[in-house]
Enzyme design. Structure first.
Site, PDB file in Angstrom:
ATOM      1  N   VAL A  10      58.349   3.276 -13.871  1.00  0.00           N
ATOM      2  CA  VAL A  10      57.411   2.867 -12.827  1.00  0.00           C
ATOM      3  C   VAL A  10      56.036   3.443 -13.154  1.00  0.00           C
ATOM      4  CG1 VAL A  10      56.847   2.932 -10.361  1.00  0.00           C
ATOM      5  CG2 VAL A  10      59.247   2.879 -11.090  1.00  0.00           C
ATOM      6  N   ASN A  91      52.971  -1.244 -11.857  1.00  0.00           N
ATOM      7  CA  ASN A  91      52.328  -1.076 -10.558  1.00  0.00           C
ATOM      8  C   ASN A  91      50.917  -0.515 -10.648  1.00  0.00           C
ATOM      9  OD1 ASN A  91      52.211  -0.437  -7.535  1.00  0.00           O
ATOM     10  ND2 ASN A  91      52.160   1.622  -8.428  1.00  0.00           N
ATOM     11  N   SER A 142      51.418  -7.716  -8.132  1.00  0.00           N
ATOM     12  CA  SER A 142      50.242  -8.566  -8.054  1.00  0.00           C
ATOM     13  C   SER A 142      49.572  -8.383  -6.694  1.00  0.00           C
ATOM     14  CB  SER A 142      50.646 -10.021  -8.305  1.00  0.00           C
ATOM     15  OG  SER A 142      49.524 -10.856  -8.362  1.00  0.00           O
ATOM     16  N   TYR A 156      39.018  -7.613  -9.310  1.00  0.00           N
ATOM     17  CA  TYR A 156      40.416  -7.431  -8.934  1.00  0.00           C
ATOM     18  C   TYR A 156      41.115  -8.786  -8.800  1.00  0.00           C
ATOM     19  CZ  TYR A 156      44.410  -5.403  -6.428  1.00  0.00           C
ATOM     20  OH  TYR A 156      45.669  -5.009  -6.039  1.00  0.00           O
ATOM     21  N   LYS A 160      44.325  -9.916 -11.204  1.00  0.00           N
ATOM     22  CA  LYS A 160      45.629 -10.226 -10.617  1.00  0.00           C
ATOM     23  C   LYS A 160      46.029 -11.684 -10.864  1.00  0.00           C
ATOM     24  CE  LYS A 160      46.685  -6.176  -9.132  1.00  0.00           C
ATOM     25  NZ  LYS A 160      47.782  -5.416  -9.770  1.00  0.00           N
ATOM     26  N   VAL A 187      49.241  -3.143   2.436  1.00  0.00           N
ATOM     27  CA  VAL A 187      49.985  -1.883   2.503  1.00  0.00           C
ATOM     28  C   VAL A 187      49.034  -0.725   2.796  1.00  0.00           C
ATOM     29  CG1 VAL A 187      51.644  -0.406   1.308  1.00  0.00           C
ATOM     30  CG2 VAL A 187      51.559  -2.853   0.791  1.00  0.00           C
ATOM     31  N   THR A 189      47.743   2.142   1.914  1.00  0.00           N
ATOM     32  CA  THR A 189      47.610   3.010   0.750  1.00  0.00           C
ATOM     33  C   THR A 189      46.163   3.438   0.564  1.00  0.00           C
ATOM     34  OG1 THR A 189      47.194   1.151  -0.736  1.00  0.00           O
ATOM     35  CG2 THR A 189      49.502   1.799  -0.408  1.00  0.00           C
TER      36      THR A 189
END
Length: 257
Positions: A10, A91, A142, A156, A160, A187, A189
């Site tokens: 990961v 990721n 993605s 970005y 992607k 998300v 984050t």
């Protein structure tokens, strides 16, 4: 000695979706190799993984995904310590540079693509011989930005979108391995924090949208997409290879807990 447990690599494993994915994979019985820049944070992730499932192991490599040698070392760590690679989760990604495409420098865009796309190309290539042996899985993280352009975040969006096509390309060329590009959703984050902090660069209506995600509780916890990612690593249907889906797409219902 070959591990009895499946093994997953990961990237961007030290925080956010990457960290949560490592823990979800451990819960499913994977030995995990985390790849990120922060050694201190990786050690903490390892403790959480081994607490989540003491019958699994966590190894890590502290380095930069855009450095070929670091990618080589991560794959070597997985093969030497565990003897196999069953899954790769690409990721790691960056958001910068922010700004209009009409003003972003070639150098800044190249650096962005080096992290968000070229590193995925290289790490996947290096891991492929092991993945092919076990008919493994590659999950590329993605974004909805791959299909919907957002002012200020054009770099970005472009990287992607390219990642989605790369996923399709690998699936076409390497039928022994199953590839999927996944939109993890909005998300909660550090990336969302960065977006909200860059409001002076954004159109007011776009900033208002991202702020509303936080204020109205729309952002989801990293554990939600992480659980889907871990299940995809374990049992992704090869018929879905090369596709792009959102974590909550009907096609992925079988992978949501």
């Amino acid at each position: 000695m070959t591990s009895a447990n499946p093994v997953a690599i990961v990237t961007g494993a030290s925080k956010g979706i990457g960290k949560a994915t490592c823990i979800s994979l451990a819960k499913l019985g994977f030995n995990v190799v985390g790849f990120a820049r922060s050694e201190l944070e990786l050690k903490a992730v390892g403790k959480e993984c081994e607490t989540a499932n003491p019958s699994t192991q966590f190894a890590y490599y502290s380095g930069d995904v855009s450095n070929n040698s670091d990618c080589d070392s991560t794959v070597e760590l997985a093969t030497k310590k565990f003897g196999r690679i069953d899954a790769l989760v690409n990721n790691a990604a960056i958001l910068d540079p922010a700004g209009d495409l009409t003003k972003i420098s070639k150098a800044d865009l190249a650096r962005h693509f080096d992290v968000n796309l070229f590193s995925v190309l290289y790490l996947t290539q290096v891991a492929l011989p092991e993945l092919i042996k076990l008919k493994g899985k590659v999950i590329n993280i993605s974004s909805g930005s791959a299909t919907t352009f957002l002012n200020t975040w054009g770099a970005y969006c472009c990287s992607k979108a390219s990642l989605n096509m790369m996923t399709t390309g690998f699936a076409t060329e390497v039928p022994e391995v199953t590839f999927l590009a996944l939109r993890p959703g909005a998300v909660d984050t550090d990336m969302q924090v960065q977006i909200r902090a860059s409001g002076h660069l954004m159109r007011p209506e776009d900033l208002k949208m991202f702020v509303s995600f936080k204020e109205n509780g729309i952002l989801i916890h990293p554990n939600i997409p992480a659980s889907v990612i871990a299940n995809l690593c374990l049992k992704l249907d090869h018929n879905l290879s090369g596709k792009f889906f959102s974590w909550d797409s009907p096609e992925l219902a079988a992978y949501r807990d």
